[in-house]
Design a protein around this motif. Structure first.
Motif, short mmCIF file in Angstrom:
data_model
loop_
_atom_site.label_atom_id
_atom_site.label_comp_id
_atom_site.label_asym_id
_atom_site.label_seq_id
_atom_site.Cartn_x
_atom_site.Cartn_y
_atom_site.Cartn_z
N SER A 1 -17.96 36.70 -0.15
CA SER A 1 -17.99 36.51 -1.59
C SER A 1 -18.11 35.04 -1.93
O SER A 1 -17.71 34.17 -1.16
N GLU B 1 -21.49 39.82 -8.35
CA GLU B 1 -20.48 40.61 -7.62
C GLU B 1 -19.34 40.94 -8.59
O GLU B 1 -19.06 40.17 -9.52
N TYR C 1 -18.30 45.14 -4.23
CA TYR C 1 -17.78 43.92 -3.59
C TYR C 1 -18.50 43.62 -2.28
O TYR C 1 -19.11 44.51 -1.68
#
Ligand SMILES: O=C(O)C1=C[C@@H](OP(=O)(O)O)[C@@H](O)[C@H](O)C1
Ligand SMILES: C=C(OP(=O)(O)O)C(=O)O
Length: 409
Positions: free
Chosen positions: A245, A214, A241
């Motif tokens: 995350s 990412e 993104y």
């Protein structure tokens, strides 16, 4: 290189920026790939730190110099110590030789490693003679840097009996540990993290896997700061993104709501949208889970005339520079009232910063990048602007895309 920075003439920006992969994820995956070669990495970081990590992993003897890269220093220490037949001297920049590493060296020695200090006890350079590590249990302090723990976890699946860690004291930078474990899980390694115990099982073979990195959330922080300092209506689109995350700095999307910036996800991109001016005059955050955004936040607050009280900053004095001291010095040059102790920073609300101040960067990429957004409010100069390449070589090019005027002086 010294640069003079001026604001984009357009006050309400609408632009798109592609940021490269997270340096934290990349340096973990590079090490995992060296141990388990049938792993492919997509969207790796193009940072200096990833470059020195990759080069280090390709070296079997002699001197390995990782410059300013903390993760490379710590991860390669564990890597070389566990690789039978490799004999290296692992060193770094002058500052790296002041960044402590005794916690990791002690833990590795307990596991059977052969590591000697070449200059000062407790600090790089290290002379490492790689050995097969036989033991599988070790206790180590967890309150100084999570990188020591991640380093051990990354080599753990390649050890005969895996690894059991007992973490002593308050665990710092926890999301980075979870990132390490999550990446190991993605290649099929079994792990367990409960309270102060972490267990990693050994694995013999890993199946062909492509892992996509990412983009870097710490790099995104500077665009959050720009959006916050710009007028309502500003939209900056960043890719690639994810809402979920592995990077702790993704807490930015919640924090910047306090400054009137919303994050809207669409596919693999996110738009930072300034929707309102902040009604707050002061903010408080504990950043022990996201230490790398402390500088960004302090400068956003200064630019908005807001005060802030940032805590959980106990790891900042041992980073690329003593970031607490550096922040206090540079913010004060701009006319701000700042106080610090060994784990916090307090900035008083203030009126407009002084113009045309030269910001010193102390070999710290984040000093340069964190102060840059302030150009929206006041012209400023940045010394040794090339330091950004440690994590984000395209930073100045991307600011130009947003319309910033950047002149070498
Ligand atoms: O593991 C990592 O990738 C990192 C961990 C953090 O360090 P500490 O655990 O020393 O706070 C962070 O500040 C650094 O930029 C990257
Ligand atoms: C602290 C940092 O990096 P490192 O510790 O890996 O040098 C950083 O990138 O902010």
């Amino acid at each position: 290189m010294k640069i003079k920075l001026s604001a984009p003439t357009e006050k309400s920006l609408k632009k798109t920026i592609q940021i490269t992969g997270s340096k934290s994820e990349t340096n973990r995956l590079l090490l995992i790939q060296a141990l388990f070669p049938n792993i492919q990495i997509e969207n790796p970081s193009n940072s200096d730190d990833a470059r020195v990590m990759q080069k280090g992993l390709q070296t079997g003897s002699g001197v390995v110099d990782i410059h300013h890269a903390g993760t490379a220093m710590r991860f390669l220490t564990a890597y070389f110590a566990s690789q039978e037949g490799k004999n290296v001297t692992l060193t770094g920049s002058h500052r790296m030789q002041e960044r402590p590493i005794a916690v990791l060296v002690e833990a590795l020695r307990t596991l059977g490693a052969d590591i000697a200090y070449e200059k000062n006890e407790g600090y790089p350079p290290l002379k490492i003679s790689g050995k097969k590590l036989i033991k599988s249990k070790v206790s180590l302090p967890a309150n100084i840097s999570s990188q020591y723990i991640s380093a051990l976890l990354l080599v753990a699946p390649s050890l005969e009996r895996g690894l059991e860690l007992e973490l002593i004291g308050k665990i710092t930078s926890v999301p980075y540990l979870k990132m390490t474990l999550a990446l190991l899980n993605q290649i099929g390694v079994e792990t367990r993290f409960e309270e102060n115990q972490i267990k990693v099982n050994p694995i013999q073979k890993v199946k062909e896997t492509t892992l996509v990195v990412e983009s870097d959330w710490s790099s995104a922080s500077y665009f959050y700061s720009i959006a916050a300092l710009c007028e309502v209506g500003t939209q900056i689109q960043l890719s690639s993104y994810k809402k979920d995350s592995l990077q702790g700095d993704s807490v930015l999307k919640e924090i910047y709501e306090d400054f009137g910036v919303e994050t809207i996800f669409s596919g693999t991109s996110m738009t930072l949208k300034k929707t309102k001016d902040s009604p707050l005059s002061e903010v408080n955050y504990n950043l022990s889970n996201a230490p790398d955004i402390a500088q960004t936040l302090a400068i956003t607050c200064l630019g908005l005339g807001m005060g802030c009280h940032l805590t959980g900053l106990h790891t900042l004095p041992i980073k690329e520079t003593d970031r607490l001291a550096a922040l206090q010095t540079e913010l004060s040059k701009l006319g701000a009232n700042v106080s610090i102790d060994d784990e916090s920073l307090t900035l008083e609300p203030a009126s407009k910063p002084k113009p045309n101040v030269s910001i010193d960067t102390y070999n710290d990429h984040r000093m340069a990048m964190a102060f840059a957004p302030l150009a929206i409010k006041v012209n400023l100069l940045i010394n040794e602007a090339e330091v950004v390449s440690k994590s984000y070589p395209d930073f100045w090019k991307d600011l130009k895309t947003l319309g910033f005027e950047i002149k070498e002086v």
